[in-house]
Design a protein around this motif. Sequence first.
Motif, mmCIF file in Angstrom:
data_model
loop_
_atom_site.group_PDB
_atom_site.id
_atom_site.type_symbol
_atom_site.label_atom_id
_atom_site.label_comp_id
_atom_site.label_asym_id
_atom_site.label_seq_id
_atom_site.Cartn_x
_atom_site.Cartn_y
_atom_site.Cartn_z
ATOM 1 N N LYS A 104 0.851 -1.197 0.000
ATOM 2 C CA LYS A 104 0.000 0.000 0.000
ATOM 3 C C LYS A 104 0.881 1.239 0.000
ATOM 4 C CE LYS A 104 -3.994 1.912 2.535
ATOM 5 N NZ LYS A 104 -4.915 1.703 3.690
ATOM 6 N N PRO A 153 0.804 5.817 -0.751
ATOM 7 C CA PRO A 153 -0.001 7.010 -1.033
ATOM 8 C C PRO A 153 0.355 7.633 -2.388
ATOM 9 C CG PRO A 153 1.822 7.593 0.382
ATOM 10 C CD PRO A 153 1.893 6.095 0.206
ATOM 11 N N GLU A 190 -1.750 9.425 6.327
ATOM 12 C CA GLU A 190 -3.025 9.011 6.897
ATOM 13 C C GLU A 190 -4.183 9.776 6.263
ATOM 14 O OE1 GLU A 190 -3.992 6.573 8.968
ATOM 15 O OE2 GLU A 190 -1.954 5.844 8.668
ATOM 16 N N TYR A 231 -4.762 8.355 2.776
ATOM 17 C CA TYR A 231 -5.471 7.076 2.850
ATOM 18 C C TYR A 231 -6.962 7.310 3.104
ATOM 19 C CZ TYR A 231 -1.105 4.306 3.064
ATOM 20 O OH TYR A 231 0.085 3.703 2.780
ATOM 21 N N TYR A 274 -4.467 6.722 -2.740
ATOM 22 C CA TYR A 274 -3.475 5.664 -2.544
ATOM 23 C C TYR A 274 -3.712 4.532 -3.532
ATOM 24 C CZ TYR A 274 -7.147 3.059 -0.026
ATOM 25 O OH TYR A 274 -8.298 2.399 0.308
ATOM 26 N N GLU A 276 -3.373 0.148 -3.618
ATOM 27 C CA GLU A 276 -3.247 -1.018 -2.744
ATOM 28 C C GLU A 276 -3.358 -2.300 -3.573
ATOM 29 O OE1 GLU A 276 -5.533 -3.026 1.109
ATOM 30 O OE2 GLU A 276 -5.639 -0.854 0.784
#
Length: 348
Positions: free
Chosen positions: A83, A85, A320, A323, A328, A330
């Motif tokens: 994962k 960003p 954060e 996300y 982001y 993943e």
Amino acid sequence: MNFTQVLLLLSLTVLFSSCFNSSKKSTNNEVDNAVYPSDVIPFMDEWKILLGDGTYNNKLVNYQKDGFFFVQNEGETNWVVYKTPNLGVTSRTSKNTRTELGQIKRWKPLEGGKLTGTLKVMHVSSSGDARVASSYSVVVGQIHSDEGHENEPLKIFYKKFPGHSKGSVFWNYEINTAGDNAKRWDYSTPAWGYDNTVVGYSADEYPDEPVDGIALGEEFSYEVNVYKGVMYLTFASEGHETVTFTKNLVKSDFATKIAIPEQIKKRYPASRSDGIERENAYAGELQFFKQGAYNQTRSKCSEDSLGMNSKTESVADDIERQYANGCYAEVWFKEASVGAGTPPADKN
């Protein structure tokens, strides 16, 4: 202190000691029972990793980092999660963030190598500019040159536009430019769905959804097999046609101006679209594989996302926020392997 008091004190001491040891043993069991990416895909001793916050590590056995590189259980299957960003700390040669493995071993095309992966893309950036070919996409496998221009003979992409249920899987070949590398370009080929030349009509107007695309969360696999200088690619997914491709890495298809594909002339400005490749392509140059999530979108999600330009936020705080806002990429892998190239089926 009488005998009864002494006896009581000793009993309490034994009790507290027992509780402490029990607690300590429980904590150790929790650590012992942790599942690491190297438990799921045991080739991690052959790789190093760069994470989306700039963390670098070259010892990946029993290593993980929450929010970037960890294990997610789904029923009876453990997946290795990569994962990263949109905006973060990345390598010296790229503006795009990544949580991506880099192979430690180097090899030349004539020596060959093989990389496989079974994966599903769980998220691509929810923001971007539909006119930009790299928006809403993530690279899930690469071959990267470690010499010369350090170009990339292979990048495997997954891309999905907002509002679509299906995305595209395609691969790009970057020419190993003869002369000035400013004239380099990528030739794109679809496995399922579109290649990277299909873009939006404006920043937020998207093309039609691909009919034969791959959805987020839908499994697919790839095999990259370089044998005696030739790259053999195989893409497979249940419910989709298995597709294969062949590309010579030691003899160029693009060494003359007349050989430049129409795709390149339409996509790139004239200052780049006349670039040619050296005749022996990537012959003699050291190569290495990459695998994971190499985020291709660099845009912010919203006006209130200050990104990395904010001096009041730490890198962790900013990531954060990204996300939370969908900024982001993943990717989950359940199987992968790396090793020597092998003769393709028609050579056996």
